[in-house]
Design a protein around this motif. Structure first.
Motif, PDB file in Angstrom:
ATOM      1  N   GLY A 140       1.038  -1.141   0.162  1.00  0.00           N
ATOM      2  CA  GLY A 140      -0.074   0.072  -0.043  1.00  0.00           C
ATOM      3  C   GLY A 140       1.019   1.340   0.012  1.00  0.00           C
ATOM      4  O   GLY A 140       2.106   1.074   0.477  1.00  0.00           O
ATOM      5  N   VAL A 141       0.425   2.444  -0.581  1.00  0.00           N
ATOM      6  CA  VAL A 141       1.130   3.661  -0.492  1.00  0.00           C
ATOM      7  C   VAL A 141      -0.088   4.509  -0.296  1.00  0.00           C
ATOM      8  O   VAL A 141      -1.118   4.715  -0.967  1.00  0.00           O
ATOM      9  CB  VAL A 141       1.583   4.172  -1.707  1.00  0.00           C
ATOM     10  CG1 VAL A 141       2.251   5.428  -1.904  1.00  0.00           C
ATOM     11  CG2 VAL A 141       2.948   2.939  -2.310  1.00  0.00           C
ATOM     12  N   SER A 142       0.151   5.408   0.877  1.00  0.00           N
ATOM     13  CA  SER A 142      -0.781   6.270   1.403  1.00  0.00           C
ATOM     14  C   SER A 142      -0.321   7.583   1.071  1.00  0.00           C
ATOM     15  O   SER A 142       0.944   7.983   1.007  1.00  0.00           O
ATOM     16  CB  SER A 142      -1.284   6.438   2.967  1.00  0.00           C
ATOM     17  OG  SER A 142      -0.062   6.589   3.577  1.00  0.00           O
ATOM     18  N   ILE A 143      -1.161   8.522   0.370  1.00  0.00           N
ATOM     19  CA  ILE A 143      -0.680   9.915   0.095  1.00  0.00           C
ATOM     20  C   ILE A 143      -1.000  10.604   1.290  1.00  0.00           C
ATOM     21  O   ILE A 143      -2.165  10.613   1.848  1.00  0.00           O
ATOM     22  CB  ILE A 143      -1.611  10.462  -1.141  1.00  0.00           C
ATOM     23  CG1 ILE A 143      -1.234   9.693  -2.381  1.00  0.00           C
ATOM     24  CG2 ILE A 143      -1.175  11.918  -1.269  1.00  0.00           C
ATOM     25  CD1 ILE A 143      -1.861   9.932  -3.810  1.00  0.00           C
ATOM     26  N   MET A 144       0.021  11.329   1.832  1.00  0.00           N
ATOM     27  CA  MET A 144      -0.322  11.823   3.241  1.00  0.00           C
ATOM     28  C   MET A 144      -0.804  13.210   3.014  1.00  0.00           C
ATOM     29  O   MET A 144      -0.899  13.605   2.143  1.00  0.00           O
ATOM     30  CB  MET A 144       1.099  12.044   3.920  1.00  0.00           C
ATOM     31  CG  MET A 144       1.863  10.636   4.243  1.00  0.00           C
ATOM     32  SD  MET A 144       3.634  10.815   4.599  1.00  0.00           S
ATOM     33  CE  MET A 144       3.799  12.346   5.857  1.00  0.00           C
ATOM     34  N   ARG A 145      -1.783  13.369   3.959  1.00  0.00           N
ATOM     35  CA  ARG A 145      -1.982  13.008   5.209  1.00  0.00           C
ATOM     36  C   ARG A 145      -3.386  12.235   5.116  1.00  0.00           C
ATOM     37  O   ARG A 145      -3.561  11.228   5.952  1.00  0.00           O
ATOM     38  CB  ARG A 145      -2.067  14.236   6.210  1.00  0.00           C
ATOM     39  CG  ARG A 145      -2.356  13.768   7.545  1.00  0.00           C
ATOM     40  CD  ARG A 145      -1.914  14.995   8.403  1.00  0.00           C
ATOM     41  NE  ARG A 145      -3.427  15.585   8.648  1.00  0.00           N
ATOM     42  CZ  ARG A 145      -3.702  15.665   9.768  1.00  0.00           C
ATOM     43  NH1 ARG A 145      -3.237  15.302  10.925  1.00  0.00           N
ATOM     44  NH2 ARG A 145      -4.848  16.251   9.956  1.00  0.00           N
ATOM     45  N   SER A 146      -4.154  12.448   4.339  1.00  0.00           N
ATOM     46  CA  SER A 146      -5.663  11.997   4.163  1.00  0.00           C
ATOM     47  C   SER A 146      -5.597  10.489   3.848  1.00  0.00           C
ATOM     48  O   SER A 146      -6.329   9.664   4.219  1.00  0.00           O
ATOM     49  CB  SER A 146      -6.632  12.904   3.423  1.00  0.00           C
ATOM     50  OG  SER A 146      -6.304  12.675   2.181  1.00  0.00           O
ATOM     51  N   GLY A 147      -4.694  10.271   2.872  1.00  0.00           N
ATOM     52  CA  GLY A 147      -4.581   8.838   2.528  1.00  0.00           C
ATOM     53  C   GLY A 147      -4.371   7.890   3.843  1.00  0.00           C
ATOM     54  O   GLY A 147      -4.504   6.763   3.829  1.00  0.00           O
ATOM     55  N   GLU A 148      -3.584   8.434   5.029  1.00  0.00           N
ATOM     56  CA  GLU A 148      -3.303   7.608   6.075  1.00  0.00           C
ATOM     57  C   GLU A 148      -4.565   7.057   6.669  1.00  0.00           C
ATOM     58  O   GLU A 148      -4.392   5.930   7.574  1.00  0.00           O
ATOM     59  CB  GLU A 148      -2.454   8.229   6.990  1.00  0.00           C
ATOM     60  CG  GLU A 148      -1.097   8.739   6.498  1.00  0.00           C
ATOM     61  CD  GLU A 148      -0.169   9.633   7.378  1.00  0.00           C
ATOM     62  OE1 GLU A 148       0.857   9.281   7.576  1.00  0.00           O
ATOM     63  OE2 GLU A 148      -0.722  10.748   7.721  1.00  0.00           O
ATOM     64  N   ALA A 149      -5.664   7.729   6.714  1.00  0.00           N
ATOM     65  CA  ALA A 149      -6.825   7.329   7.148  1.00  0.00           C
ATOM     66  C   ALA A 149      -7.300   5.874   6.851  1.00  0.00           C
ATOM     67  O   ALA A 149      -8.065   5.233   7.425  1.00  0.00           O
ATOM     68  CB  ALA A 149      -7.797   8.431   6.812  1.00  0.00           C
ATOM     69  N   MET A 150      -6.731   5.528   5.519  1.00  0.00           N
ATOM     70  CA  MET A 150      -7.190   4.324   4.940  1.00  0.00           C
ATOM     71  C   MET A 150      -6.096   3.121   5.327  1.00  0.00           C
ATOM     72  O   MET A 150      -6.526   2.032   5.104  1.00  0.00           O
ATOM     73  CB  MET A 150      -7.303   4.229   3.303  1.00  0.00           C
ATOM     74  CG  MET A 150      -8.464   5.515   2.824  1.00  0.00           C
ATOM     75  SD  MET A 150      -8.177   5.758   1.115  1.00  0.00           S
ATOM     76  CE  MET A 150      -9.342   4.485   0.704  1.00  0.00           C
ATOM     77  N   GLU A 151      -4.977   3.566   6.167  1.00  0.00           N
ATOM     78  CA  GLU A 151      -4.133   2.625   6.348  1.00  0.00           C
ATOM     79  C   GLU A 151      -4.777   1.408   7.337  1.00  0.00           C
ATOM     80  O   GLU A 151      -4.432   0.241   6.967  1.00  0.00           O
ATOM     81  CB  GLU A 151      -2.905   3.171   6.892  1.00  0.00           C
ATOM     82  CG  GLU A 151      -1.921   3.764   6.055  1.00  0.00           C
ATOM     83  CD  GLU A 151      -0.598   4.462   6.502  1.00  0.00           C
ATOM     84  OE1 GLU A 151      -0.514   4.183   7.777  1.00  0.00           O
ATOM     85  OE2 GLU A 151      -0.060   5.228   5.918  1.00  0.00           O
ATOM     86  N   GLN A 152      -5.608   2.044   8.408  1.00  0.00           N
ATOM     87  CA  GLN A 152      -5.936   1.058   9.320  1.00  0.00           C
ATOM     88  C   GLN A 152      -6.922  -0.003   8.758  1.00  0.00           C
ATOM     89  O   GLN A 152      -6.798  -1.173   9.073  1.00  0.00           O
ATOM     90  CB  GLN A 152      -6.702   1.793  10.471  1.00  0.00           C
ATOM     91  CG  GLN A 152      -7.186   0.776  11.662  1.00  0.00           C
ATOM     92  CD  GLN A 152      -6.025   0.054  11.997  1.00  0.00           C
ATOM     93  OE1 GLN A 152      -4.864   0.823  12.496  1.00  0.00           O
ATOM     94  NE2 GLN A 152      -5.809  -1.235  12.365  1.00  0.00           N
ATOM     95  N   GLY A 153      -7.568   0.381   7.655  1.00  0.00           N
ATOM     96  CA  GLY A 153      -8.379  -0.492   7.020  1.00  0.00           C
ATOM     97  C   GLY A 153      -7.814  -1.554   6.262  1.00  0.00           C
ATOM     98  O   GLY A 153      -8.222  -2.617   6.223  1.00  0.00           O
ATOM     99  N   LEU A 154      -6.688  -1.244   5.461  1.00  0.00           N
ATOM    100  CA  LEU A 154      -5.559  -2.190   4.833  1.00  0.00           C
ATOM    101  C   LEU A 154      -5.117  -2.941   5.715  1.00  0.00           C
ATOM    102  O   LEU A 154      -4.825  -4.133   5.739  1.00  0.00           O
ATOM    103  CB  LEU A 154      -4.641  -1.441   4.077  1.00  0.00           C
ATOM    104  CG  LEU A 154      -3.701  -2.345   3.181  1.00  0.00           C
ATOM    105  CD1 LEU A 154      -4.527  -2.952   2.406  1.00  0.00           C
ATOM    106  CD2 LEU A 154      -2.782  -1.249   2.565  1.00  0.00           C
ATOM    107  N   ARG A 155      -4.639  -2.377   6.925  1.00  0.00           N
ATOM    108  CA  ARG A 155      -3.809  -3.279   8.104  1.00  0.00           C
ATOM    109  C   ARG A 155      -4.669  -4.205   8.693  1.00  0.00           C
ATOM    110  O   ARG A 155      -4.391  -5.418   8.862  1.00  0.00           O
ATOM    111  CB  ARG A 155      -3.451  -2.492   9.075  1.00  0.00           C
ATOM    112  CG  ARG A 155      -2.209  -1.876   8.793  1.00  0.00           C
ATOM    113  CD  ARG A 155      -0.928  -2.429   9.155  1.00  0.00           C
ATOM    114  NE  ARG A 155       0.303  -1.607   8.965  1.00  0.00           N
ATOM    115  CZ  ARG A 155       1.179  -2.000   8.123  1.00  0.00           C
ATOM    116  NH1 ARG A 155       0.933  -3.156   7.627  1.00  0.00           N
ATOM    117  NH2 ARG A 155       2.084  -1.323   7.989  1.00  0.00           N
ATOM    118  N   ASP A 156      -6.217  -3.894   8.731  1.00  0.00           N
ATOM    119  CA  ASP A 156      -7.213  -4.964   9.413  1.00  0.00           C
ATOM    120  C   ASP A 156      -7.273  -6.019   8.207  1.00  0.00           C
ATOM    121  O   ASP A 156      -7.624  -7.307   8.892  1.00  0.00           O
ATOM    122  CB  ASP A 156      -8.570  -4.057   9.542  1.00  0.00           C
ATOM    123  CG  ASP A 156      -8.714  -3.158  10.625  1.00  0.00           C
ATOM    124  OD1 ASP A 156      -7.624  -2.889  11.489  1.00  0.00           O
ATOM    125  OD2 ASP A 156      -9.377  -2.402  10.743  1.00  0.00           O
TER     126      ASP A 156
END
Length: 166
Positions: A38-54
């Motif tokens: 995954g690659v998150s575009i900071m900062r709002s993309g980081e909100a999606m990281e937890q869903g990916l980690r789950d």
């Protein structure tokens, strides 16, 4: 977020495998092939990281910081950190609000500079404008865009609202 992430994961390559359950039963299942990130575009993309980690606890996640100039609307890359072998991976690019498409286009350009083919990039977005999606497809026709809604007006300040910093 979770539904978009799950659909993005459905697009990734997998192989069939046999899973032995804790009770000793065999189950015919599937597993992801190696080489996803995954690659998150900071900062709002980081909100999606937890869903990916789950969904994928051990998936590698890179980050890229891009900010748009207030007057010219040109996107500028300030920071990019990816797994060293990103050029061999399928990339889930996370950016929840796709408005003009400029930020995502710059992010894809940076990924291409690191050897990633646009055809292996899947953009995960919650809201998109037709203009933003069209801009990305014109620049990179091979990219896949997954979104929940396409509407002429995209919500603003997603990151501030999500992280409570508005």
């Amino acid at each position: 977020i979770r539904l978009v992430v799950e659909e993005g994961l459905n697009q990734l390559p997998y192989t069939e495998c046999t899973v032995t359950t804790p009770t000793g039963h065999k189950y015919e299942g599937v597993k992801f092939e190696k080489g996803n990130c995954g690659v998150s575009i900071m900062r709002s993309g980081e909100a999606m990281e937890q869903g990916l980690r789950d969904c994928c606890r051990s998936i590698r996640i890179g980050k890229i910081l891009i900010q748009s100039d207030e007057e010219t609307q040109r996107a500028k890359v300030y920071y990019a950190k990816f797994p060293p072998d990103i050029y061999r991976r399928k990339v889930l690019l996370m950016y929840p609000i796709l408005s003009t498409g400029n930020t995502v286009i710059e992010a894809v350009k940076v990924l291409v500079e690191h050897g990633v083919q646009p055809s292996v990039i899947i953009l995960l977005s919650l809201f998109s404008t037709p203009h933003g999606a069209k801009s990305i497809i014109q620049e990179f026709p091979e990219i896949t865009i997954l979104t929940t809604e396409v509407h002429p007006v995209a919500p603003t300040h997603f990151g501030q609202k999500y992280f409570g910093t508005d």
